[in-house]
Scaffold this active site. Sequence first.
Site, mmCIF file in Angstrom:
data_model
loop_
_atom_site.group_PDB
_atom_site.id
_atom_site.type_symbol
_atom_site.label_atom_id
_atom_site.label_comp_id
_atom_site.label_asym_id
_atom_site.label_seq_id
_atom_site.Cartn_x
_atom_site.Cartn_y
_atom_site.Cartn_z
ATOM 1 N N ASP A 36 0.837 -1.201 0.000
ATOM 2 C CA ASP A 36 0.000 0.000 0.000
ATOM 3 C C ASP A 36 0.873 1.252 0.000
ATOM 4 O O ASP A 36 1.708 1.451 0.879
ATOM 5 C CB ASP A 36 -0.892 -0.017 1.249
ATOM 6 C CG ASP A 36 -2.131 0.835 1.109
ATOM 7 O OD1 ASP A 36 -2.023 1.946 0.550
ATOM 8 O OD2 ASP A 36 -3.200 0.410 1.575
ATOM 9 N N THR A 80 -6.561 3.943 -2.293
ATOM 10 C CA THR A 80 -6.418 2.537 -1.899
ATOM 11 C C THR A 80 -7.494 1.633 -2.472
ATOM 12 O O THR A 80 -7.198 0.578 -3.039
ATOM 13 C CB THR A 80 -6.402 2.438 -0.365
ATOM 14 O OG1 THR A 80 -5.263 3.149 0.132
ATOM 15 C CG2 THR A 80 -6.325 0.985 0.094
#
Length: 555
Positions: free
Chosen positions: A45, A86
């Site tokens: 991430d 995300t």
Amino acid sequence: MTFPDASCRTLLCSLALALAALPAHAASVAPRTAQPKLVVVLVVDGLPQEQVTRYRDQFGQGGFRRLLEQGAWFSDAHQAHGITVTAIGHSAVLTGAYPYQHGVIGNNWIDPVTKQSVYCTEDGNFHYIGEETKPDDGTSPAKLRVSTLGDELRYSTGNQAKVVTVSGKDRGAILLAGKTGTAYMYMEKTGNFASSTYYMQQHPQWVQRYQAGKPQDRYYGKSWTPLLADAAYAHDARDDLVPAKPGLRNTFPFSYYSDSGNLDGDYYSRLKSGPFLDQLTLDFAQAAIDGEQLGRNAGGVPDILGVSLSAHDYVNHAYGPESKMSHDHLQRLDRMLAGFFLDLDKKVGMDNVLVVLTADHGFANVPEFSEARGIAAKRIDGAELVKKLNQHLAATFGADKLVMTQSLPNIYLDYELAAKQGVKRADLEDAAARFLLQQDGLAQVYTRTQMEAGAVATRMDLLMRRAWNRQLSGDLMVVTKPAWYFGKGVGGTSHGTPYTYDTNVPLMVYGPRWIKPGSYGQYAEVVDIAPTLAHLLRVRQPSASEGRVLMEVVK
């Protein structure tokens, strides 16, 4: 020597002619290489591609370097949509689709019916197993409108294939798992990894045993200190150029504890912003390999393990990708991956495993760091921007609150109110766009009328068009100037734009039996992962997949 008789010669000639008529390669076709027993999809991430290249020489032998040197690495790979956050980035990985089709247009957006903000994986029909569940917690993939590679694999194998995902964020696990996989996510109140009742009513025994061991408690009172010698960080940003958000430190060491002195949510939440969350995530993934016997199905049916490593995003938000903290975290993650691959080799055998590593988005530098380099950069207060826009539209058209709400970069207009005032939709959009383009830090505004027309003239147009969903997106989509972003206050940075620092992410594929190693400069997209894996697994591509098969790396 004995020669064949006439009848045999005739037969041999016929066989020779038949072979000659075949394609040149057909007479020597080798058996097809077996499918991977386990596909491991790693999503780091918030990892920009440039961090991989900048710190490459400091990696150890078994982690990133193994993928870079023994696998295929694309240096020009992108999350090729205009809103790089995300949820959208994770959705792209195994659907092969863009937001205009898969329906996940942000981490949050405005529901077109209720006009209220909704979270990408919230679903009030389900709750976490054994954990507190708030109304906006992520519990199911209901808002994902398309299938994933895992869904197609399970369909093609009569559900014999297993798809298991784990992440520090619920959206990181759920959007990789698709409709038919099983997702586990980190619970910041307890430090457990838990699933939801969308997937099952109670955890399997292996999860219960893992939770009972309380591995998350072993870091209490521990500190995160630099892994390498001071000289290794010589080119990182000075601490004064990466000011911390209020209440956060911006220098080592970072200690993990709770203000109460007890093992509680304060401590478990703090674990997220550092390397220990990623180690816990990989530990749980290793437990899942054992508990679900991943990669060991009868008949060689492949499984998928998705692992989303969330901590780098938290670190970069807090300190920026140019910081010593981000640099060190990536080095620590490299060593963790090396350990994870060793475990995979023991349990499944790396010659039976196909590994993909990518990221959901990159990152902008902290504005203070950019400005020190002579680059104009600031944070834009979105609420204040919309307030000024409403004031301008009221003065122009004589109606208050023609902007209903915002979930930036999406802005939602009140067309019904405008119509009552005799204001045409196009006039309202144009007036709003012209005003916004006069504000500091904004580069482009797209209107609903433009998006519905589908005109694409530039790369930015294309990326933003892919990010716009007709039913869900705003009536205006706003793009900041490079290095600017929506936020307020002091410290930290973010992402979400169509600029390369946000779109250019790692894309590495490792699997010696299936993949040609090498460094590839060809343009590639994260949406190419799903069709490439579908090709290697011999299953149907996900329903909205638009990527290409990366044949240049396939053996």
